[in-house]
Design an enzyme around this catalytic site. Structure first.
Site, PDB file in Angstrom:
ATOM      1  N   GLU A 107      18.596 -11.500   2.068  1.00 18.65           N
ATOM      2  CA  GLU A 107      19.907 -10.880   1.801  1.00 18.65           C
ATOM      3  C   GLU A 107      20.791 -11.811   0.980  1.00 18.65           C
ATOM      4  OE1 GLU A 107      19.651  -7.900   2.295  1.00 18.65           O
ATOM      5  OE2 GLU A 107      18.087  -7.879   3.828  1.00 18.65           O
ATOM      6  N   TYR A 161       9.139  -3.907  -3.528  1.00 15.33           N
ATOM      7  CA  TYR A 161       9.299  -5.224  -2.905  1.00 15.33           C
ATOM      8  C   TYR A 161       8.151  -6.164  -3.285  1.00 15.33           C
ATOM      9  CZ  TYR A 161      13.034  -3.522   0.169  1.00 15.33           C
ATOM     10  OH  TYR A 161      14.209  -3.037   0.661  1.00 15.33           O
TER      11      TYR A 161
END
Ligand code: BES
Ligand code: ZN
Length: 626
Positions: free
Chosen positions: A318, A403
């Site tokens: 993040e 991803y």
């Protein structure tokens, strides 16, 4: 492991998209498709009239489970137009008022099941701003928790999840990742609660429940975020800290105490952190995902708090989004790999700097296993890096392809040109496109100009087309050294050959060695073998959610019943879809539908509305995404 199981809504959406020719095979549309950078997931007309700044003024009503108030938008007229269009989803628009106080003409468009309704407001060439008065309905972005669903059990809690296209369910906005704006907000909440946003945040409660926020960097709507609850703050260093419900605060602080060092490592790699503070908010366990990169304030699941910091790579992920995603943002959801693939690559580089190469090699290996497995269940066209989500929900792009195929592609470039050159390239990329949006074709052009130009050997070795505009995993996909996991393979063999757990000589295994061991045990392992493992390693009691999840999957398969009570408690409180999905699915696949239904009936209320829908789909047997 980085898999976000279940694209939200996948079940329903796939069904509703059945008529859509997912794998468009006609080649003459291929080049037109590559060049089509339009955002099909916003109903707004931001190409003509774009918002530039928001002044939000809202009240949070826990009794009604409703947000109401006003959104004052500054707009910029790029091409002459007599209206400005916003996205909305289940919002009631009470009125729209022009700057001179006059009521504006507005109309709502027809309902699009996935995109909501367009709010079209009549403007003149002179219009510079306007105010929309509105209230929320059954907002997809909002999860309202009753007091008993929180740690304190005393006060309610609210949080948002706006990515990908849910900001429109709590703010009328131009909801596309390519549209940026700055914002100020005034938020009124019950007076014993703290409110936090993706902005400059308070560190303690106000006397009357009124809070003001400011985000002076332009961000896209999917990064709009709000959380309200009985939340405390604990500082880590002068630019970072942790927010959590009070009973979680010390534990969370301990787990995340290295965040300061993490930011420094990230900055050394790819340039300054440009957002001022970096704080983490630990949410209640019903949070449906692992983490969300809301600017200045990452939202995190509590399931990464294990006591041994072994799952903090989620925070590295993040944090990395503050470069890849928040600073340089995918222009459309078709370019989602530019957000997530870059972030996974960056996350691994941070983890490597903190934990060493042999550690991060395990992450590469496990994620490679995930990628191979999830590609098998995807329509071929959905395994290209550059997606084509036209006419479909963006959540269908939320797979391991963006991803992990994305991260492996960047890793391949690194290995081909050398780390030093690649790092310089990436740092320049982030700096020169800060606060801008990026399409796949723009990135490829930049890559060619700044890095690959004149190096035909590199271009040949990388084979960009095969990765970006082709299916599956190209043969030149890099593979990690298996220094640590090959030792685990040997243990698996030994165990499957009949050795008892105590004789395996397992010691000092990290989470990832355990995950590799447990996920690669043969499906035919019998309950008594699991009992032996459990007796020796106390797996049913593990505080590590990742290990618990795969252990419970094995327990269901082998009908190792002593693990069931712990599994049920886990499913009762945990709302993270990555964990729910394999457990419910395994129950369904092994003839335990009744058990799945019973657990779901008592746990359902604790899951996010989208997670509820998804698990319902699994139990009905209609989620065949993978
Ligand atoms: N931005 C994503 C979460 C997301 C993406 C939500 C698209 C909705 C739509 C976030 O950064 C993310 O990737 N979270 C992962 C973390 C993991 C990859 C370390 C998660 O929640 O599992
Ligand atoms: Zn991410």
């Amino acid at each position: 492991m980085t898999k976000i199981y279940i694209p939200f809504l996948a079940a329903t959406l796939l069904a509703s998209c059945a008529g859509n020719d997912v794998a468009d095979k006609s080649t003459n549309t291929a080049s037109a498709e590559k060049a089509d950078d339009r955002d099909y997931h916003t109903l707004s007309n931001a190409d003509s009239v774009a918002v530039t700044h928001l002044d939000l003024d809202i009240n949070v009503d826990f009794d009604k489970r409703q947000i109401s108030g006003s959104a004052h938008w500054d707009i910029r007229q790029i091409h002459p137009s007599n209206h400005v269009v916003f996205d909305t989803e289940d919002l009631t628009i009470d009125s729209v008022v022009m700057d001179d106080g006059s009521k504006a003409d507005f109309k709502m468009g027809a309902l699009d099941k996935e995109l909501g309704k367009a709010l079209s407001v009549a403007i003149t060439a002179q219009t510079k701003s306007l105010t929309v008065y509105y209230k929320t309905g059954n907002a997809t972005a909002l999860q309202w928790l009753a007091p008993q669903q929180t740690a304190s059990k005393k006060t309610p809690f609210l949080y948002t999840q706006s990515e990908s296209i849910y900001a429109r369910s709590w703010i009328p906005c131009q909801d596309g990742p390519g549209i940026r704006f700055t914002y100020n907000a005034k938020v009124k909440v019950p007076k014993d609660l703290l409110a936090l946003m993706s902005a400059e945040n308070p560190q303690q409660k106000s006397a009357d429940g009124s809070y003001s926020f400011k985000m002076d960097k332009p961000i896209p709507a999917y990064l709009m975020a709000l959380a309200v609850g009985d939340i405390g703050f604990k500082s880590i260093d002068n630019r970072s800290g942790v927010y959590a419900e009070h009973s979680m605060l010390d534990k969370a602080h301990k787990e995340f105490e290295d965040i300061g060092g993490m930011i420094t490592i990230a900055e050394k790699l790819y340039g300054p952190y440009r957002w001022g503070r970096y704080d983490v908010l630990v949410l209640p366990p019903g949070f449906p995902i692992g983490g969300m990169e809301n600017p200045k304030l990452t939202f995190s699941t509590p399931t990464i708090i294990t006591g041994d910091k072994s799952l903090v790579n989620l925070i590295a992920h993040e944090l990395a989004h503050n470069w890849s995603g928040n600073l340089v943002t995918n222009k459309t959801w078709n370019d989602f790999w530019l957000n997530e693939g870059f972030t996974v690559y960056f996350e691994r580089r941070i983890t490597e700097a903190m934990q060493g190469k042999s550690y991060v090699d395990m992450l590469w290996e496990l994620s490679h296993q995930d990628l191979e497995a999830s590609m098998k269940g995807l329509p071929e066209r959905d395994t290209w890096l550059r997606l084509n989500l036209k006419g479909r929900h963006p959540e269908l792009g939320l797979t391991d392809v963006a991803y992990e195929k994305g991260a492996h592609f960047l890793w391949l470039i690194e290995k081909t040109v050398g780390r030093e050159k690649f790092d310089i390239f990436l740092k320049d990329y982030f700096n020169s496109h800060a606060f801008q949006t990026m399409t796949t074709s723009q990135f490829l052009k930049y890559l060619d100009e700044k890095l690959l130009n004149g190096h035909d050997d590199w271009k040949k070795a990388i084979d960009i087309n095969a990765w970006i505009f082709g299916p599956g995993l190209p043969a030149n996909c890099p593979t990690p050294d298996r220094e640590r996991l090959s030792k685990v393979d040997a243990m698996i063999k030994k165990f499957e050959g009949g050795a008892i757990a105590a004789d395996l000589g397992i010691k000092d295994w990290s989470t990832y060695e355990w995950l590799h061991f447990l996920r690669n045990l043969k499906t035919s392992v019998k309950a008594e073998r699991l009992a032996d493992l459990d007796k020796t390693f106390k797996l049913t009691q593990t505080p590590n959610s990742e290990i618990a999840d795969i252990w419970f999957v094995q327990a269901i398969k082998a009908e190792y019943e002593p693990a069931y009570p712990a599994m049920k408690s886990f499913l009762l409180v945990t709302g993270r879809q990555k964990f729910l999905e394999p457990l419910y699915r395994t129950m369904m696949e092994t003839g335990k539908a009744q058990m799945a239904k019973d657990i779901f009936a008592v746990s359902k209320e604790n899951y996010h509305p989208l997670a509820q829908k998804n698990i319902e789909g699994i139990i009905k047997g209609d989620n065949k995404y993978e």
